[in-house]
Write a protein that holds these residues in place. Structure first.
Motif, PDB file in Angstrom:
ATOM      1  N   VAL A 104      -6.235   1.132   1.598  1.00  9.88           N
ATOM      2  CA  VAL A 104      -5.225   1.050   2.656  1.00  9.88           C
ATOM      3  C   VAL A 104      -5.807   0.393   3.902  1.00  9.88           C
ATOM      4  CG1 VAL A 104      -3.792   2.399   4.241  1.00  9.88           C
ATOM      5  CG2 VAL A 104      -3.887   3.020   1.820  1.00  9.88           C
ATOM      6  N   LEU A 105      -6.969   0.893   4.331  1.00 12.93           N
ATOM      7  CA  LEU A 105      -7.605   0.362   5.541  1.00 12.93           C
ATOM      8  C   LEU A 105      -8.011  -1.094   5.369  1.00 12.93           C
ATOM      9  CD1 LEU A 105      -9.832   3.447   6.484  1.00 12.93           C
ATOM     10  CD2 LEU A 105      -7.741   2.683   7.624  1.00 12.93           C
ATOM     11  N   LEU A 106      -8.513  -1.443   4.203  1.00 18.46           N
ATOM     12  CA  LEU A 106      -8.928  -2.824   3.941  1.00 18.46           C
ATOM     13  C   LEU A 106      -7.738  -3.772   4.034  1.00 18.46           C
ATOM     14  CD1 LEU A 106     -11.125  -4.820   3.067  1.00 18.46           C
ATOM     15  CD2 LEU A 106     -10.605  -4.237   0.689  1.00 18.46           C
ATOM     16  N   THR A 107      -6.606  -3.371   3.482  1.00 15.06           N
ATOM     17  CA  THR A 107      -5.405  -4.221   3.520  1.00 15.06           C
ATOM     18  C   THR A 107      -4.908  -4.419   4.944  1.00 15.06           C
ATOM     19  OG1 THR A 107      -4.760  -3.390   1.330  1.00 15.06           O
ATOM     20  CG2 THR A 107      -3.059  -4.490   2.642  1.00 15.06           C
ATOM     21  N   LEU A 108      -4.795  -3.318   5.683  1.00 16.05           N
ATOM     22  CA  LEU A 108      -4.253  -3.400   7.044  1.00 16.05           C
ATOM     23  C   LEU A 108      -5.205  -4.122   7.990  1.00 16.05           C
ATOM     24  CD1 LEU A 108      -2.619   0.135   7.424  1.00 16.05           C
ATOM     25  CD2 LEU A 108      -1.533  -2.027   6.813  1.00 16.05           C
ATOM     26  N   PHE A 109      -6.495  -3.823   7.889  1.00 17.09           N
ATOM     27  CA  PHE A 109      -7.462  -4.474   8.772  1.00 17.09           C
ATOM     28  C   PHE A 109      -7.619  -5.956   8.439  1.00 17.09           C
ATOM     29  CE2 PHE A 109      -8.978  -0.243  10.097  1.00 17.09           C
ATOM     30  CZ  PHE A 109      -9.136  -0.485  11.455  1.00 17.09           C
ATOM     31  N   SER A 110      -7.412  -6.327   7.184  1.00 19.13           N
ATOM     32  CA  SER A 110      -7.466  -7.752   6.819  1.00 19.13           C
ATOM     33  C   SER A 110      -6.370  -8.527   7.536  1.00 19.13           C
ATOM     34  CB  SER A 110      -7.327  -7.909   5.299  1.00 19.13           C
ATOM     35  OG  SER A 110      -8.425  -7.341   4.622  1.00 19.13           O
ATOM     36  N   ILE A 111      -5.185  -7.952   7.599  1.00 16.40           N
ATOM     37  CA  ILE A 111      -4.085  -8.590   8.326  1.00 16.40           C
ATOM     38  C   ILE A 111      -4.379  -8.610   9.820  1.00 16.40           C
ATOM     39  CG2 ILE A 111      -1.637  -8.407   8.917  1.00 16.40           C
ATOM     40  CD1 ILE A 111      -1.185  -7.155   6.161  1.00 16.40           C
ATOM     41  N   ALA A 112      -4.850  -7.467  10.345  1.00 19.32           N
ATOM     42  CA  ALA A 112      -5.108  -7.361  11.788  1.00 19.32           C
ATOM     43  C   ALA A 112      -6.186  -8.345  12.236  1.00 19.32           C
ATOM     44  CB  ALA A 112      -5.517  -5.926  12.138  1.00 19.32           C
ATOM     45  N   TYR A 113      -7.310  -8.359  11.533  1.00 18.76           N
ATOM     46  CA  TYR A 113      -8.399  -9.258  11.923  1.00 18.76           C
ATOM     47  C   TYR A 113      -8.022 -10.716  11.693  1.00 18.76           C
ATOM     48  CZ  TYR A 113     -11.996  -5.844  13.064  1.00 18.76           C
ATOM     49  OH  TYR A 113     -12.723  -4.863  13.683  1.00 18.76           O
ATOM     50  N   ILE A 136       0.807  -1.240   0.000  1.00 16.69           N
ATOM     51  CA  ILE A 136       0.000   0.000   0.000  1.00 16.69           C
ATOM     52  C   ILE A 136       0.829   1.274   0.000  1.00 16.69           C
ATOM     53  CG2 ILE A 136      -1.872  -1.172   1.224  1.00 16.69           C
ATOM     54  CD1 ILE A 136      -0.963   0.233   3.779  1.00 16.69           C
ATOM     55  N   ARG A 137       2.159   1.149  -0.026  1.00 13.48           N
ATOM     56  CA  ARG A 137       2.985   2.354   0.157  1.00 13.48           C
ATOM     57  C   ARG A 137       2.837   3.357  -0.985  1.00 13.48           C
ATOM     58  NH1 ARG A 137       8.995  -0.369  -0.646  1.00 13.48           N
ATOM     59  NH2 ARG A 137       8.653  -1.206  -2.755  1.00 13.48           N
ATOM     60  N   ASN A 138       2.476   2.894  -2.192  1.00  9.62           N
ATOM     61  CA  ASN A 138       2.335   3.803  -3.337  1.00  9.62           C
ATOM     62  C   ASN A 138       0.880   4.180  -3.617  1.00  9.62           C
ATOM     63  OD1 ASN A 138       5.122   3.821  -3.895  1.00  9.62           O
ATOM     64  ND2 ASN A 138       4.956   1.861  -4.962  1.00  9.62           N
ATOM     65  N   ILE A 139      -0.013   3.807  -2.719  1.00  7.75           N
ATOM     66  CA  ILE A 139      -1.428   4.127  -2.920  1.00  7.75           C
ATOM     67  C   ILE A 139      -1.686   5.596  -2.594  1.00  7.75           C
ATOM     68  CG2 ILE A 139      -3.765   3.688  -2.052  1.00  7.75           C
ATOM     69  CD1 ILE A 139      -3.081   0.818  -1.687  1.00  7.75           C
ATOM     70  N   ASP A 140      -2.458   6.241  -3.442  1.00 12.90           N
ATOM     71  CA  ASP A 140      -2.874   7.626  -3.197  1.00 12.90           C
ATOM     72  C   ASP A 140      -4.071   7.599  -2.247  1.00 12.90           C
ATOM     73  OD1 ASP A 140      -3.436  10.292  -3.219  1.00 12.90           O
ATOM     74  OD2 ASP A 140      -4.263  10.333  -5.270  1.00 12.90           O
ATOM     75  N   SER A 141      -3.829   7.946  -0.994  1.00 11.20           N
ATOM     76  CA  SER A 141      -4.888   7.882   0.024  1.00 11.20           C
ATOM     77  C   SER A 141      -5.626   9.204   0.181  1.00 11.20           C
ATOM     78  CB  SER A 141      -4.293   7.459   1.368  1.00 11.20           C
ATOM     79  OG  SER A 141      -3.295   8.366   1.784  1.00 11.20           O
ATOM     80  N   SER A 142      -5.417  10.144  -0.759  1.00 13.10           N
ATOM     81  CA  SER A 142      -6.109  11.429  -0.664  1.00 13.10           C
ATOM     82  C   SER A 142      -7.587  11.302  -1.026  1.00 13.10           C
ATOM     83  CB  SER A 142      -5.439  12.458  -1.574  1.00 13.10           C
ATOM     84  OG  SER A 142      -5.463  12.023  -2.925  1.00 13.10           O
TER      85      SER A 142
END
Length: 372
Positions: free
Chosen positions: A187-196, A173-179
């Motif tokens: 970004v949130l979907l990727t990180l929360f998928s790992i967390a959950y 997700i480092r090159n994703i435009d989160s604006s």
């Protein structure tokens, strides 16, 4: 003189503002100890169960301190141990002997084992495997991150796997435009998928988390060894629930963070993780062999040697082979967490031994029976 008075008074006021919850817990404890136990809280001889009552007072104080954190966790642990002796819940020797059991050894061993595993750089190898299996579709890739996180954390614990999987997620997700909202949701979907995935997976086996081992240890202690749960038995009970939770969590996250995932570039990420050398390959293969051996030993020998001793064996092998140094393990191990687990386990045993647990269960049963 006036300036000194202002400095001292302001320092005292600042300390009180920072430690207000600590003072509240202490005052609450003093008040409860002074009024004594309820009339029906008696021991086997029909006398007031002072030790059991004091153990519950300590439990309440620990709960207030852990949730508010006015003092460090190690200080809370030490306070719980000291109060057990000062309030005559148990003699000093008994409190000391209750500090070290298989559950505490597992907490210590699993934290050290996690550091040794993370030190090997297995996230690069794991990223290759995930991309090879799940890289054909972006949504399948997200599901793969969640699934792999869950399966691995069920054996090695969420603290280990989150440290391995998070760099993979961050690299994606480092090159994703989160604006814009679509990129932010990706970004949130990727990180929360790992967390959950790691959180849900940690219930899968006894070695998935310290809470699992503590539960098994309590069951064994409270039943005087008459009842215990094996590694495979636990998996049979827990894995069906784990799979159901994983499926539900996947769709909940997709609904909560709707995204086209167009910003995720797997092709570019594939190129960034394919580079490895022969020495790294050998190191990773040997690390995987050690991990597989420890997991297999948990299956086969956990009742004979305990999960904690087996986890410490894994740490020992890594250190003997020179794959991680004691300095690295000592520096990164959270000894305060180990001490807190040991103190709370000790307190839990005293709550059971003094009869306070039985009294709480009776009160809870009466309360439930009055509900419509």
């Amino acid at each position: 003189m006036n300036d000194s008075y202002k400095i001292v008074s302001s320092s005292i006021l600042y300390w009180f503002s920072q430690k207000k919850w600590f003072l509240f817990s202490v005052l609450t404890g003093i008040f409860l100890v002074s009024i004594g136990p309820p009339i029906d809280f008696v021991n086997a001889n029909g006398e007031p169960n002072i030790a059991g009552y004091h153990s519950l007072v300590i439990l309440l104080m620990v709960f207030i301190l852990v949730t508010s954190q006015p003092i460090p966790f190690p200080a809370i642990a030490l306070l719980a141990l000291v109060l057990q002796v000062l309030l005559r819940v148990a003699p000093a020797d008994e409190v000391a002997s209750s500090l070290m059991n298989d559950a505490v050894l597992f907490v210590m061993g699993s934290l050290m084992f996690a550091i040794a595993i993370v030190h090997q750089g297995l996230d690069i190898r794991l990223a290759k495997i995930i991309i090879k299996i799940f890289g054909k579709s972006k949504r399948v890739f997200i599901a793969g991150l969640m699934f792999i996180s869950a399966v691995l954390s069920s054996f090695l614990g969420e603290h280990t796997i989150i440290a391995i999987m998070l760099p993979i997620g961050l690299s994606v997700i480092r090159n994703i435009d989160s604006s814009n909202s679509d990129g932010k949701n990706a970004v949130l979907l990727t990180l929360f998928s790992i967390a959950y995935g790691t959180i849900i997976g940690s219930i899968g086996t006894p070695s998935g988390g310290a809470r699992n081992v503590i539960m098994i240890n309590y069951i064994r202690e409270f039943s005087n060894g008459d009842f215990t749960i094996g590694y495979w038995d636990w998996m049979q009970y827990a894995y069906p629930i784990l799979i159901i939770q994983l499926i539900i969590a996947y769709f909940v996250l997709q609904f909560t963070f709707p995204s086209s995932l167009d910003n995720i570039q797997l092709k570019g990420y594939k190129k960034s993780v394919v580079k490895s050398n022969r020495a790294m390959n050998i190191r990773h293969i040997f690390s995987a062999t050690i991990i597989a051996t420890i997991i297999t030993s948990w299956f086969l020998f956990n009742e004979q040697f305990g999960l904690g001793i087996i986890a410490l064996c894994g740490v020992l092998i890594f250190m003997i082979c020179g794959m991680v140094s004691w300095e690295v393990i000592n520096k990164n191990t959270n000894w305060g967490v180990i001490l807190l687990f040991a103190a709370t386990i000790s307190l839990g045993l005293q709550i059971n031994d003094t009869g306070a647990a039985e009294w709480l269960i009776k009160k809870f049963s009466i309360m439930v029976s009055t509900l419509p």
